[in-house]
Design a protein around this motif. Structure first.
Motif, mmCIF file in Angstrom:
data_model
loop_
_atom_site.group_PDB
_atom_site.id
_atom_site.type_symbol
_atom_site.label_atom_id
_atom_site.label_comp_id
_atom_site.label_asym_id
_atom_site.label_seq_id
_atom_site.Cartn_x
_atom_site.Cartn_y
_atom_site.Cartn_z
ATOM 1 N N ASP A 77 0.847 -1.183 0.000
ATOM 2 C CA ASP A 77 0.000 0.000 0.000
ATOM 3 C C ASP A 77 0.888 1.242 0.000
ATOM 4 O OD1 ASP A 77 -1.837 1.999 0.370
ATOM 5 O OD2 ASP A 77 -2.331 1.462 2.440
ATOM 6 N N PRO A 78 0.822 2.072 -1.053
ATOM 7 C CA PRO A 78 1.699 3.245 -1.129
ATOM 8 C C PRO A 78 1.600 4.154 0.091
ATOM 9 C CG PRO A 78 0.615 2.885 -3.232
ATOM 10 C CD PRO A 78 -0.025 1.941 -2.259
ATOM 11 N N ALA A 79 0.385 4.320 0.626
ATOM 12 C CA ALA A 79 0.222 5.196 1.790
ATOM 13 C C ALA A 79 0.984 4.646 2.996
ATOM 14 C CB ALA A 79 -1.256 5.347 2.130
ATOM 15 N N HIS A 80 0.943 3.322 3.166
ATOM 16 C CA HIS A 80 1.674 2.692 4.274
ATOM 17 C C HIS A 80 3.177 2.888 4.101
ATOM 18 C CE1 HIS A 80 2.983 -0.256 7.230
ATOM 19 N NE2 HIS A 80 3.710 -0.825 6.295
ATOM 20 N N ILE A 81 3.666 2.664 2.887
ATOM 21 C CA ILE A 81 5.103 2.780 2.635
ATOM 22 C C ILE A 81 5.560 4.226 2.798
ATOM 23 C CG2 ILE A 81 6.944 2.416 0.946
ATOM 24 C CD1 ILE A 81 5.229 0.171 -0.245
ATOM 25 N N GLU A 82 4.751 5.180 2.337
ATOM 26 C CA GLU A 82 5.082 6.589 2.522
ATOM 27 C C GLU A 82 5.168 6.930 4.009
ATOM 28 O OE1 GLU A 82 2.570 9.271 0.309
ATOM 29 O OE2 GLU A 82 2.579 7.935 -1.423
ATOM 30 N N GLY A 83 4.257 6.340 4.804
ATOM 31 C CA GLY A 83 4.292 6.562 6.247
ATOM 32 C C GLY A 83 5.561 6.009 6.867
ATOM 33 N N VAL A 84 5.997 4.845 6.377
ATOM 34 C CA VAL A 84 7.222 4.211 6.880
ATOM 35 C C VAL A 84 8.437 5.090 6.565
ATOM 36 C CG1 VAL A 84 8.786 2.256 6.526
ATOM 37 C CG2 VAL A 84 6.334 1.851 6.830
#
Length: 203
Positions: A77-84
């Protein structure tokens, strides 16, 4: 924490580079005083076995900012990876990443850049630019090009080839970008770019 994974990583990373053997020591974070090991540069975190991943990354960023943290996870999920990435990780890899991907990620992060799936990098690059004290940083068109390639993980030499300029010119552009944003190295410049709002580009 999985001993089989530790063995697998040792096998993958005990490699030859440019015909010269590069010794790599792999140790689980569960080992006593592992984070105090002299020469420790890369930390791999398995997100599936870390219930408070973002909090852990924030702690690393505050306490050991010099460490390069790469997260291994199952989510794409791009949003999850961006958060990481925003929380302080310098890289994100799928659990199913190939041997070459793992090696390239470690090399890229060690060189001061960020490693993430291409779609995520594209979103981060188009939606983020560095700021200083909340004010937008004004960049020239060439500085913007250099910055975009830096965030995508290009080395100075690769940026020079891509833009058809000298490597020394690339270094000069990076030096100006660091002065404008108030940072002192490539890693800080990359991370600030990935976590701040867009800049203005001079015509």
């Amino acid at each position: 924490m999985d001993p089989l994974r530790v063995i697998g990583l040792r096998t993958l990373l005990d490699r030859q580079r440019e015909g010269k053997h590069v010794p790599t020591e792999i140790m689980p974070l569960s080992a006593p005083r592992a984070l105090e090991t002299v020469g420790l540069t890369i930390v791999l975190i398995d997100s599936d076995s870390t219930p408070f991943l973002l909090e852990l990354l924030s702690t690393f960023r505050r306490a050991r900012p010099e460490l390069n943290v790469i997260v291994l996870g199952s989510s794409m999920d791009p949003a999850h990876i961006e958060g990481v990435i925003g929380a302080g990780a310098k890289g994100y890899l799928r659990h199913s990443a190939s041997e070459d991907e793992l090696r390239m990620a470690i090399d890229t992060v060690s060189d001061g850049s960020v490693w993430a799936p291409r779609k995520v990098m594209a979103r981060l690059v188009t939606g983020s630019r560095p700021t200083v004290s909340g004010a937008q940083v004004k960049l020239t068109a060439r500085e913007s090009q250099v910055l975009e390639l830096l965030v995508q993980g290009y080395s100075n030499r690769e940026i020079a080839l891509e833009l058809a300029i000298d490597e020394g010119t690339v270094k000069a552009h990076l030096g100006r970008l660091m002065r404008k944003t108030g940072v002192t190295n490539r890693t800080a410049l990359t991370m600030q770019t990935l976590t701040k709002i867009p800049t203005q580009t001079k015509p």
